[in-house]
Design an enzyme around this catalytic site. Structure first.
Site, PDB file in Angstrom:
ATOM      1  CE  LYS A  74      -4.457  -0.805   1.985  1.00  0.00           C
ATOM      2  NZ  LYS A  74      -5.319  -0.647   3.164  1.00  0.00           N
ATOM      3  CG  ASP A 111      -8.677   1.765   3.322  1.00  0.00           C
ATOM      4  OD1 ASP A 111      -9.487   0.960   2.810  1.00  0.00           O
ATOM      5  OD2 ASP A 111      -7.486   1.471   3.560  1.00  0.00           O
TER       6      ASP A 111
END
Ligand code: NAP
Length: 281
Positions: A74, A111
């Protein structure tokens, strides 16, 4: 990055990580593709860190229109992408990649969007501006939660982490509305909090529960947990017993996936009970 091939076949997308076999994303995207009758495929792709750059170079040339990104890539994808959204840069991680027709890689982080959309859907009367938010944890997911709560108008954001330095780092980056608490003072951090978030991995199956005294927790508070295995974590169970509204973490997983699906396959998917059931099966 070199140009992608023109797409004359069903678009391909997937999730890269290591390990990746446990990911629920293929089941989720596969369900949406079938539900909306869309052409396309979504596959799990195991990728070692040393192969990441090569994979991002090659996949756009092989018919892929984008990827989800999970542990351990990520952060690294930010340095490899051609363009990065402000929020992904601020969070320091990306979970969604779009491959543009010219082969360029665009990185975003959804997110925080997923976190807020989950609360809005499952606690429609939740008002982020009603009082302080208390975040337990300061890892990658916590950074996305902090960014999205600040965007949503929380007046004060309290944060505590086992490794205090990581919480201090978040305060240094995200600014004046943040207050860092000692890990040993978790119970006090909840006093007067309108929103409480577990953003640690504590409470997950196979891990220790999150131990936090809830005596100071107001029954008016909304309590949510990013952990979704189990759905009812010890924190959520105890908060519910105290009369708090609770929201489990599965909805965040579902909602964070929706923007990527829409970009890759051209249809905004609905997150509903059926979607939850498919992922839980
Ligand atoms: P991460 O970057 O590795 O951060 C882990 C966090 O948990 C850190 O704050 C860490 O504290 C804390 N922690 C771990 N073990 C601990 C222990 N024994 N005692 C106290 N604190 C401990 O992971 P992440 O990506 O932020 O993910 C955190 C959790 O959120 C995971 O369970 C993940 O599955 C979940 N998550 C859910 C969603 C969703 O869609 N629902 C999305 C993202 C993440 P230290 O800094 O002290 O190590």
């Amino acid at each position: 990055m070199s140009a992608a091939v023109p797409i004359r076949h069903a678009p391909l997308a997937g999730v890269i990580g290591m390990p990746i076999a446990h990911s629920r994303s293929p089941r989720l995207h596969g369900h949406w593709l079938r539900r909306y009758g869309l052409p396309g495929h979504y596959v799990p792709i195991p990728v070692l860190p040393e192969h990441l750059a090569e994979v991002l170079r090659v996949l756009p040339q092989a018919g892929f229109v984008g990827l989800n990104v999970t542990i351990p890539h990520k952060e690294a994808v930010l340095t490899l992408a051609d363009t990065v959204t402000d929020r992904a840069a601020l969070i320091g991680a990306a979970n969604t990649l779009i491959f543009r027709p010219d082969g360029k890689v665009h990185a975003d982080n959804t997110d925080g969007y997923g976190f807020i959309a989950n609360l809005r859907q499952n606690a429609p009367d939740w008002q982020p501006e009603a009082g302080p938010a208390a975040i337990i944890g300061a890892g990658g997911a916590a950074r996305a939660v902090v960014a999205s709560l600040l965007d949503s108008g929380v007046p004060e954001l309290r944060i505590a982490n086992r490794t205090r330095l990581r919480a201090e780092q978040i305060k240094a980056e995200f600014g004046a509305r943040l207050v860092v608490y000692e890990w040993a003072q978790l119970g006090n951090m909840l006093d007067g909090a309108a929103t409480v978030v577990n953003a640690t991995s504590l409470g997950m199956e196979g891990k220790q529960p999150l131990r936090v005294p809830l005596d100071a927790l107001s029954p008016d508070a909304l309590v949510t947990d990013l952990v979704y295995t189990p759905l009812m974590t010890p924190l959520l169970t105890e908060a519910q017993q105290r009369g708090c509204r609770i929201v489990d973490g599965l909805g965040m997983l579902l909602h964070q996936a929706a923007p990527g699906f829409e970009r890759w396959f051209g249809h905004r998917p609905e997150v509903d009970d059926e979607t939850r059931q498919v992922v839980l099966e």
